[in-house]
Design a protein around this motif. Structure first.
Motif, mmCIF file in Angstrom:
data_model
loop_
_atom_site.group_PDB
_atom_site.id
_atom_site.type_symbol
_atom_site.label_atom_id
_atom_site.label_comp_id
_atom_site.label_asym_id
_atom_site.label_seq_id
_atom_site.Cartn_x
_atom_site.Cartn_y
_atom_site.Cartn_z
ATOM 1 N N ARG A 188 0.817 -1.291 0.060
ATOM 2 C CA ARG A 188 0.047 -0.233 -0.054
ATOM 3 C C ARG A 188 0.863 1.163 -0.045
ATOM 4 N NH1 ARG A 188 -5.372 -0.793 -1.807
ATOM 5 N NH2 ARG A 188 -6.303 -2.236 -0.714
ATOM 6 N N ASN A 189 1.903 1.191 0.815
ATOM 7 C CA ASN A 189 2.685 2.426 0.737
ATOM 8 C C ASN A 189 3.451 2.869 -0.363
ATOM 9 O OD1 ASN A 189 1.926 2.911 3.620
ATOM 10 N ND2 ASN A 189 3.734 2.141 4.572
ATOM 11 N N ASN A 190 3.844 1.755 -1.204
ATOM 12 C CA ASN A 190 4.514 1.927 -2.548
ATOM 13 C C ASN A 190 3.610 1.363 -3.628
ATOM 14 O OD1 ASN A 190 7.427 2.531 -1.204
ATOM 15 N ND2 ASN A 190 6.664 0.591 -0.001
ATOM 16 N N ALA A 236 -1.075 19.804 -6.301
ATOM 17 C CA ALA A 236 -2.288 19.154 -7.028
ATOM 18 C C ALA A 236 -1.962 17.486 -6.938
ATOM 19 C CB ALA A 236 -2.131 19.570 -8.433
ATOM 20 N N LYS A 237 -0.967 17.264 -6.780
ATOM 21 C CA LYS A 237 -0.593 15.521 -6.690
ATOM 22 C C LYS A 237 -0.621 15.247 -5.213
ATOM 23 C CE LYS A 237 -0.269 15.087 -11.029
ATOM 24 N NZ LYS A 237 -1.403 14.399 -11.810
ATOM 25 N N LYS A 238 -0.880 15.918 -4.410
ATOM 26 C CA LYS A 238 -1.106 15.832 -2.875
ATOM 27 C C LYS A 238 0.315 15.390 -2.532
ATOM 28 C CE LYS A 238 -6.139 14.809 -2.954
ATOM 29 N NZ LYS A 238 -6.326 16.196 -2.470
ATOM 30 N N TRP A 239 1.227 16.056 -2.597
ATOM 31 C CA TRP A 239 2.725 15.853 -2.078
ATOM 32 C C TRP A 239 2.662 16.855 -0.745
ATOM 33 C CZ3 TRP A 239 7.639 13.789 -4.267
ATOM 34 C CH2 TRP A 239 7.513 12.974 -5.220
ATOM 35 N N ILE A 240 2.093 18.040 -1.070
ATOM 36 C CA ILE A 240 2.265 18.884 0.152
ATOM 37 C C ILE A 240 1.172 19.603 0.281
ATOM 38 C CG2 ILE A 240 4.721 19.446 -0.386
ATOM 39 C CD1 ILE A 240 4.203 22.003 -1.585
ATOM 40 N N TYR A 241 0.544 20.362 1.418
ATOM 41 C CA TYR A 241 -0.468 21.142 1.702
ATOM 42 C C TYR A 241 -0.204 22.169 2.535
ATOM 43 C CZ TYR A 241 -0.747 18.669 5.942
ATOM 44 O OH TYR A 241 -0.535 18.205 7.422
ATOM 45 N N ARG A 242 -0.820 23.192 2.585
ATOM 46 C CA ARG A 242 -0.860 24.355 3.435
ATOM 47 C C ARG A 242 -2.142 24.269 4.598
ATOM 48 N NH1 ARG A 242 0.040 30.066 0.471
ATOM 49 N NH2 ARG A 242 2.141 29.146 0.516
ATOM 50 N N ARG A 243 -1.812 24.358 5.773
ATOM 51 C CA ARG A 243 -2.512 24.338 6.840
ATOM 52 C C ARG A 243 -3.418 25.817 6.571
ATOM 53 N NH1 ARG A 243 0.684 22.300 11.963
ATOM 54 N NH2 ARG A 243 0.948 20.057 11.489
ATOM 55 N N VAL A 244 -4.679 25.523 7.017
ATOM 56 C CA VAL A 244 -5.544 26.633 7.029
ATOM 57 C C VAL A 244 -4.856 27.999 7.998
ATOM 58 C CG1 VAL A 244 -7.800 27.735 7.562
ATOM 59 C CG2 VAL A 244 -7.553 25.371 6.657
ATOM 60 N N GLY A 245 -4.824 29.276 7.275
ATOM 61 C CA GLY A 245 -4.159 30.072 7.940
ATOM 62 C C GLY A 245 -2.801 30.040 8.106
ATOM 63 N N GLY A 246 -1.988 29.040 7.523
ATOM 64 C CA GLY A 246 -0.562 29.101 7.745
ATOM 65 C C GLY A 246 0.212 29.391 6.482
ATOM 66 N N ARG A 247 1.372 29.967 6.685
ATOM 67 C CA ARG A 247 2.216 30.155 5.457
ATOM 68 C C ARG A 247 2.930 29.153 4.901
ATOM 69 N NH1 ARG A 247 4.874 35.920 6.921
ATOM 70 N NH2 ARG A 247 5.436 35.601 4.720
ATOM 71 N N SER A 248 3.583 28.377 6.108
ATOM 72 C CA SER A 248 4.186 27.184 5.439
ATOM 73 C C SER A 248 3.579 25.875 5.009
ATOM 74 C CB SER A 248 5.299 26.751 6.507
ATOM 75 O OG SER A 248 4.396 26.199 7.672
ATOM 76 N N TYR A 249 4.539 24.876 4.368
ATOM 77 C CA TYR A 249 3.925 23.784 3.933
ATOM 78 C C TYR A 249 4.207 22.605 4.551
ATOM 79 C CZ TYR A 249 2.800 26.450 -0.589
ATOM 80 O OH TYR A 249 2.276 27.404 -1.456
ATOM 81 N N ASN A 250 3.253 21.679 4.386
ATOM 82 C CA ASN A 250 3.450 20.277 5.299
ATOM 83 C C ASN A 250 3.556 19.213 4.151
ATOM 84 O OD1 ASN A 250 2.079 22.276 7.464
ATOM 85 N ND2 ASN A 250 3.172 20.581 8.737
ATOM 86 N N ALA A 251 4.153 18.357 4.409
ATOM 87 C CA ALA A 251 4.241 17.121 3.514
ATOM 88 C C ALA A 251 3.026 15.954 3.848
ATOM 89 C CB ALA A 251 5.712 16.234 3.758
ATOM 90 N N TYR A 252 2.586 15.383 2.874
ATOM 91 C CA TYR A 252 1.593 14.292 3.256
ATOM 92 C C TYR A 252 2.198 13.355 3.761
ATOM 93 C CZ TYR A 252 -2.436 16.589 1.179
ATOM 94 O OH TYR A 252 -3.558 17.523 0.853
ATOM 95 N N GLN A 253 1.726 12.347 4.900
ATOM 96 C CA GLN A 253 2.277 11.468 5.246
ATOM 97 C C GLN A 253 2.849 10.177 4.532
ATOM 98 O OE1 GLN A 253 3.234 11.585 8.579
ATOM 99 N NE2 GLN A 253 4.313 9.575 8.642
ATOM 100 N N ASP A 254 2.090 10.069 3.382
ATOM 101 C CA ASP A 254 2.259 8.616 2.496
ATOM 102 C C ASP A 254 3.618 8.952 1.931
ATOM 103 O OD1 ASP A 254 0.941 10.743 1.084
ATOM 104 O OD2 ASP A 254 0.723 9.275 -0.274
#
Length: 260
Positions: free
Chosen positions: A43-45, A194-212
């Motif tokens: 699943r992870n790969n 778009a490819k769901k590698w990173i996302y920005r939290r609501v109200g935040g300026r920095s990006y986070n990586a998706y866990q998968d």
């Protein structure tokens, strides 16, 4: 899809829809690894496994008279997918020995298929049809090989550069990763979102990586200290691309992002 009956499930390799396959259940039993761990690896790969054909999943109902537990989901893997799975597993002695057994069974299955029909039993039309199909397949493979050779020739300098990066120990922030890929930073940011590698939290300026993507080893978070105007330091966290992630992006970004 053809379901595997009880007798076939006891075999290391069986034919499913005309293809030699094994299952995650068989690999788990043969290597002594928990089936849940095997399924998690798949699943992870999953994107990697799907490079060799879409992985098929089926449900094995709970046996009659068995108490506790429920139906079991398992994966049906072809030879290439099974080989890839072993590359993700720890190379213990039991894993190596079972891999050898499984490879031999796949080879025996191919040999059986290759020699499993009697030419004398075929009609003249059957033989002509087989000859035509064989020639068409030969021409198709020649054309694919020619296209692949041309593509490799075009990509070799770039690919060698990414291999060097992939073997390095360093991590790249998203801006520097974009430069390495010859892509505008904004295009890379948009692509990764778009490819769901990173996302920005609501109200935040920095990006986070998706866990998968972190579990796949493509991205991680790096903590650093930032000096403010008043001289104080504040801890910040940013998404960075690993060498493996940069190699993966090199194979998918040029087809979808706008190059510089």
């Amino acid at each position: 899809m053809k379901n595997m009956n009880t007798e076939e499930k006891n075999e290391l390799v069986a034919m499913v829809d005309g293809e030699a396959t094994t299952t995650s259940l068989i690999i788990a039993e043969g290597t002594g690894v928990e089936h849940a761990s095997i399924m998690k690896l798949i699943r992870n790969n999953l994107n990697d496994f799907n490079e060799f054909g879409l992985v098929r999943f089926e449900i094995r109902p709970r046996l009659q008279g068995q108490h506790g537990g429920g139906d079991t989901e398992y994966a049906i893997l072809n030879e290439q997918q099974a080989t890839l799975l072993f590359s993700y597993m720890r190379n213990s002695e039991i894993v190596k020995q079972f891999k050898i057994r499984l490879v031999k069974k796949f080879y025996e299955m191919r040999d059986t298929i290759r020699n499993g029909f009697d030419v004398n039993s075929l009609s003249r039309m059957d033989i002509l049809k087989l000859a035509m199909e064989s020639e068409q397949e030969r021409l198709r493979l020649e054309n694919e090989n020619r296209l692949l050779e041309n593509k490799v020739a075009e990509q070799t300098p770039k690919a060698e550069g990414f291999d060097r990066i992939a073997n390095a120990d360093g991590l790249l922030n998203l801006t520097n990763a974009a430069k390495s890929l010859n892509v505008r930073p904004k295009d890379l940011f948009d692509f990764l979102q778009a490819k769901k590698w990173i996302y920005r939290r609501v109200g935040g300026r920095s990006y986070n990586a998706y866990q998968d993507k972190i579990q796949c080893g493509y991205l991680t978070h790096k903590v650093y200290a930032m000096t403010l105007d008043d001289g104080t330091e504040r801890i910040r966290e940013q998404v960075v691309v690993t060498p493996r992630g940069l190699t993966k992006l090199a194979s998918i970004v040029p087809r979808e992002a706008v190059l510089v």
